[in-house]
Design a protein around this motif. Structure first.
Motif, PDB file in Angstrom:
ATOM      1  N   SER A   1       0.825  -1.212   0.000  1.00  0.00           N
ATOM      2  CA  SER A   1       0.000   0.000   0.000  1.00  0.00           C
ATOM      3  C   SER A   1       0.858   1.260   0.000  1.00  0.00           C
ATOM      4  O   SER A   1       0.591   2.212  -0.739  1.00  0.00           O
ATOM      5  CB  SER A   1      -0.904   0.023   1.232  1.00  0.00           C
ATOM      6  N   ARG A   2       1.882   1.245   0.827  1.00  0.00           N
ATOM      7  CA  ARG A   2       2.725   2.446   0.911  1.00  0.00           C
ATOM      8  C   ARG A   2       3.496   2.671  -0.381  1.00  0.00           C
ATOM      9  O   ARG A   2       3.685   3.812  -0.814  1.00  0.00           O
ATOM     10  CB  ARG A   2       3.676   2.333   2.103  1.00  0.00           C
TER      11      ARG A   2
ATOM     12  N   TRP B   1      -0.882  11.806  11.947  1.00  0.00           N
ATOM     13  CA  TRP B   1      -1.103  12.359  10.611  1.00  0.00           C
ATOM     14  C   TRP B   1      -2.442  11.973  10.018  1.00  0.00           C
ATOM     15  O   TRP B   1      -2.896  12.579   9.045  1.00  0.00           O
ATOM     16  CB  TRP B   1       0.056  11.964   9.685  1.00  0.00           C
TER      17      TRP B   1
ATOM     18  N   LYS C   1      -4.960  -0.054  13.082  1.00  0.00           N
ATOM     19  CA  LYS C   1      -5.050  -0.314  11.644  1.00  0.00           C
ATOM     20  C   LYS C   1      -6.408  -0.926  11.314  1.00  0.00           C
ATOM     21  O   LYS C   1      -6.838  -1.876  11.966  1.00  0.00           O
ATOM     22  CB  LYS C   1      -3.948  -1.293  11.225  1.00  0.00           C
TER      23      LYS C   1
ATOM     24  N   PHE D   1       1.002   4.085  -2.832  1.00  0.00           N
ATOM     25  CA  PHE D   1       0.664   5.466  -2.469  1.00  0.00           C
ATOM     26  C   PHE D   1       1.791   6.415  -2.869  1.00  0.00           C
ATOM     27  O   PHE D   1       1.571   7.433  -3.509  1.00  0.00           O
ATOM     28  CB  PHE D   1       0.404   5.530  -0.957  1.00  0.00           C
TER      29      PHE D   1
ATOM     30  N   ALA E   1      -7.707   3.078  -1.064  1.00  0.00           N
ATOM     31  CA  ALA E   1      -7.182   2.000  -0.216  1.00  0.00           C
ATOM     32  C   ALA E   1      -5.693   2.189   0.067  1.00  0.00           C
ATOM     33  O   ALA E   1      -5.237   1.971   1.198  1.00  0.00           O
ATOM     34  CB  ALA E   1      -7.417   0.645  -0.885  1.00  0.00           C
ATOM     35  N   ALA E   2      -4.936   2.619  -0.954  1.00  0.00           N
ATOM     36  CA  ALA E   2      -3.488   2.776  -0.765  1.00  0.00           C
ATOM     37  C   ALA E   2      -3.207   3.768   0.358  1.00  0.00           C
ATOM     38  O   ALA E   2      -2.335   3.553   1.195  1.00  0.00           O
ATOM     39  CB  ALA E   2      -2.832   3.240  -2.062  1.00  0.00           C
ATOM     40  N   SER E   3      -3.983   4.848   0.370  1.00  0.00           N
ATOM     41  CA  SER E   3      -3.780   5.852   1.410  1.00  0.00           C
ATOM     42  C   SER E   3      -4.276   5.338   2.769  1.00  0.00           C
ATOM     43  O   SER E   3      -3.586   5.436   3.785  1.00  0.00           O
ATOM     44  CB  SER E   3      -4.518   7.129   1.012  1.00  0.00           C
TER      45      SER E   3
ATOM     46  N   SER F   1       1.752  11.740   5.331  1.00  0.00           N
ATOM     47  CA  SER F   1       1.022  10.615   5.903  1.00  0.00           C
ATOM     48  C   SER F   1       1.731   9.989   7.081  1.00  0.00           C
ATOM     49  O   SER F   1       1.251   9.006   7.633  1.00  0.00           O
ATOM     50  CB  SER F   1       0.803   9.541   4.843  1.00  0.00           C
TER      51      SER F   1
ATOM     52  N   TYR G   1      -4.588  16.371   3.178  1.00  0.00           N
ATOM     53  CA  TYR G   1      -3.895  17.405   2.403  1.00  0.00           C
ATOM     54  C   TYR G   1      -4.061  17.130   0.915  1.00  0.00           C
ATOM     55  O   TYR G   1      -3.854  16.003   0.462  1.00  0.00           O
ATOM     56  CB  TYR G   1      -2.406  17.406   2.791  1.00  0.00           C
TER      57      TYR G   1
ATOM     58  N   ASN H   1      -4.527   2.370   3.911  1.00  0.00           N
ATOM     59  CA  ASN H   1      -3.659   1.350   4.497  1.00  0.00           C
ATOM     60  C   ASN H   1      -2.279   1.887   4.860  1.00  0.00           C
ATOM     61  O   ASN H   1      -1.495   1.197   5.509  1.00  0.00           O
ATOM     62  CB  ASN H   1      -3.475   0.183   3.521  1.00  0.00           C
ATOM     63  N   SER H   2      -1.959   3.096   4.386  1.00  0.00           N
ATOM     64  CA  SER H   2      -0.612   3.631   4.591  1.00  0.00           C
ATOM     65  C   SER H   2      -0.503   4.577   5.766  1.00  0.00           C
ATOM     66  O   SER H   2       0.500   4.606   6.458  1.00  0.00           O
ATOM     67  CB  SER H   2      -0.158   4.410   3.348  1.00  0.00           C
ATOM     68  N   VAL H   3      -1.547   5.399   5.918  1.00  0.00           N
ATOM     69  CA  VAL H   3      -1.459   6.496   6.879  1.00  0.00           C
ATOM     70  C   VAL H   3      -1.281   5.944   8.291  1.00  0.00           C
ATOM     71  O   VAL H   3      -1.985   5.032   8.703  1.00  0.00           O
ATOM     72  CB  VAL H   3      -2.732   7.370   6.795  1.00  0.00           C
ATOM     73  N   SER H   4      -0.302   6.506   8.989  1.00  0.00           N
ATOM     74  CA  SER H   4      -0.054   6.076  10.365  1.00  0.00           C
ATOM     75  C   SER H   4      -1.252   6.410  11.235  1.00  0.00           C
ATOM     76  O   SER H   4      -1.720   7.535  11.247  1.00  0.00           O
ATOM     77  CB  SER H   4       1.168   6.810  10.920  1.00  0.00           C
TER      78      SER H   4
ATOM     79  N   PHE I   1       4.641   8.336   7.280  1.00  0.00           N
ATOM     80  CA  PHE I   1       5.579   7.220   7.178  1.00  0.00           C
ATOM     81  C   PHE I   1       6.812   7.659   6.404  1.00  0.00           C
ATOM     82  O   PHE I   1       6.765   8.646   5.661  1.00  0.00           O
ATOM     83  CB  PHE I   1       4.935   5.966   6.565  1.00  0.00           C
TER      84      PHE I   1
END
Lengths: 267, 254
Positions: free
Chosen positions: A152-153, B80, B117, A156, B106-108, A167, B85, B110-113, A169
């Motif tokens: 995912s990261r 965050w 989760k 992104f 989904a990418a965002s 975000s 943003y 699953n990524s954002v801290s 990370f």
């Protein structure tokens, strides 16, 4: 087909190592192409080649030594891009010419390994040793896991780097991970298709997948599938028709690209 | 100019200056954003609007001064997921990038801290919820590059909303989008601000199109020229200047 060779395990070994490499190349290639980093494979292949030459000159295991040198080279490319404010392709050119110069120099002072080194120019999957198969499969699994665990990261930050930066990370850590996984994959690719063709291995299946895929999931699946088809198919063709495996692999990959492109236009 | 402290302070910018290779872009800017605000940051070209927004989210480091997010110094800030943003020209992404609307979100997501989760099923629900908010729930499977600019902008809003942020910061979000879509877009922002109490900071050239939604204005020209209530701003000389002075603030197209 030579049955004796199959039973000796050479063929199976080649398929196993090739399959592992194919999976790593298929997944990694998608990110390299979309990040406009396709030429990183080209640059790193030259660095890996210098690593092999160094390993041979010092009588160390060339593949392992090459991985170490190539990892260092990959981090250096990143550093040059960030700190010397060089465009990525220029940083790559510095490294790749430096790598090749080192290999040529080493060959001139220690002439006895020239022939062995040449095998890394064009690759020789059919001569792969059992220990190299374990290494190839193990490392390919590490690369595959590295991508899937951070999927995912990686998606992104490849799609929208600025938004990803907000975000929380570390993008720098992922940049390093990606370039290091590329380094490892390139060294394995060097053994299988050689310096001159390894870039194709990381780029062509992803490029073919991009012709047809409508979303990211499909892109990863198609790229891995095309990569497996090219490498495994190429090895089989090489056996059956007694061709150089590296050429057969790349021809097959290009054929798949052409068909994908035609299919896209036809749709 | 009044600075009454009605609600929790979400962003505080304190004495921020910034220069690009010696060329000053911001000079001693002080600004605060409170919960529920809809703040428009306006100003002519090169007035430092984008720079200020980037400093607020930590993309640029101020040469002088400090930024506080939710009461914490920005350098120590970790939550965050509370911040959404959307950068300038966000829809200018790679047109060959093969990604579906749902995958963008989904990418965002699953990524954002974030502290907890979300599970796979939760992610799917959150994606659909966010798409419903922007009216694109039927487009989840479509490739992002097959949508119109206005629709893409809505997907990016949905992406920002999916992490349930408490503040949304947007930099000229409607550049290159047709006028009716722009109006729809700002109506949506207005609705989010009023109904969901979402705090919004918007950098814009087009004060005309947003002024019925915003409640606070920051007028920037390297220095902060005005910072206060929208209603007071409309009475001010600055606003009259805007209306009559042939200034670039009201409407400006690139």
């Amino acid at each position: 087909m030579n049955g004796e060779l199959i039973f000796s395990g050479l063929f199976l070994r080649a398929l196993l190592a090739g399959g592992g490499l194919a999976l790593a190349c298929g997944l990694l290639g998608v990110f390299l192409v979309l990040r406009r980093d396709a030429m990183i494979s080209h640059g790193l292949s030259h660095v890996a080649f210098a690593g092999v030459a160094l390993g041979l000159a010092l009588n160390l295991m060339p593949l392992i030594f090459s991985i170490v040198v190539c990892l260092a080279g990959s981090l250096l490319i990143l550093r040059l891009k960030e700190q010397a404010r060089l465009p990525g392709d220029t940083a790559i050119a510095l490294l790749s010419s430096g790598g090749l110069a080192l290999a040529v120099f080493l060959m001139s002072i220690k002439k006895d390994f020239g022939a062995e080194l040449m095998a890394y120019l064009f690759g020789d999957i059919l001569a792969i040793a059992p220990s190299e198969v374990y290494l190839a499969v193990g490392l390919a699994l590490v690369v595959t896991a590295g991508i899937l665990l951070n999927l995912s990261r990686l998606v992104f930050m490849t799609f929208d780097r600025e938004a990803a930066l907000v975000s929380g990370f570390s993008l720098g850590r992922l940049d390093r991970l990606l370039v290091m996984m590329t380094a490892v994959t390139i060294v394995l690719g060097l053994r299988i298709v050689g310096l001159l063709l390894v870039t194709g291995l990381t780029v062509i299946p992803a490029a073919s997948a991009l012709q047809l895929a409508r979303n990211f999931r499909q892109t990863l699946l198609l790229s891995s599938f095309f990569s497996l088809l090219s490498i495994l198919g190429g090895i089989v063709l090489a056996y059956v028709f007694n061709l150089p495996a590296s050429a057969a692999i790349i021809f097959l990959a290009l054929l798949i690209f052409s068909l994908s492109h035609l299919l896209k236009r036809w749709r | 100019m009044t600075m009454e402290n009605k609600t929790e302070e979400i962003i505080r910018v304190e004495g921020v200056s910034f220069s690009y290779d010696g060329v000053p872009a911001l000079l001693d800017v002080n600004l605060s954003v409170h919960r529920g605000d809809f703040l428009a940051i306006i100003g002519p070209n090169g007035s430092g609007k984008t720079t200020l927004l980037k400093i607020m989210v930590g993309l640029l480091k101020p040469g002088q001064g400090r930024v506080w997010l939710f009461g914490q110094p920005l350098e120590a800030f970790k939550q965050w997921h509370k911040i959404g943003y959307i950068q300038q020209k966000a829809t200018n992404f790679d047109p060959i990038f093969p990604i579906s609307v749902a995958e963008v979100i989904a990418a965002s997501l699953n990524s954002v801290s974030r502290p907890v989760k979300p599970g796979r099923g939760q992610v799917r629900n959150k994606i659909m919820e966010a798409l419903q908010t922007v009216g694109l729930e039927t487009e989840a499977g479509r490739p992002m590059n097959s949508l119109s600019g206005g629709q893409q902008q809505r997907v990016l809003i949905a992406r920002a909303l999916s992490t349930e942020p408490e503040i949304l910061l947007l930099d000229e979000p409607t550049t290159g989008i047709d006028y009716p879509s722009q109006e729809n877009f700002y109506d949506l922002l207005g609705k989010l601000n009023k109904q969901k109490q979402l705090t919004i900071v918007l950098v814009t050239h087009d004060y005309g199109i947003v002024n019925r939604h915003v409640n606070r204005v920051a007028c920037l020209n390297q220095k902060l020229v005005y910072h206060g209530e929208h209603s007071e701003f409309c009475q001010s000389d600055r606003f009259r200047e805007l209306l009559h002075g042939g200034h670039h603030l009201i409407s400006h197209r690139h």
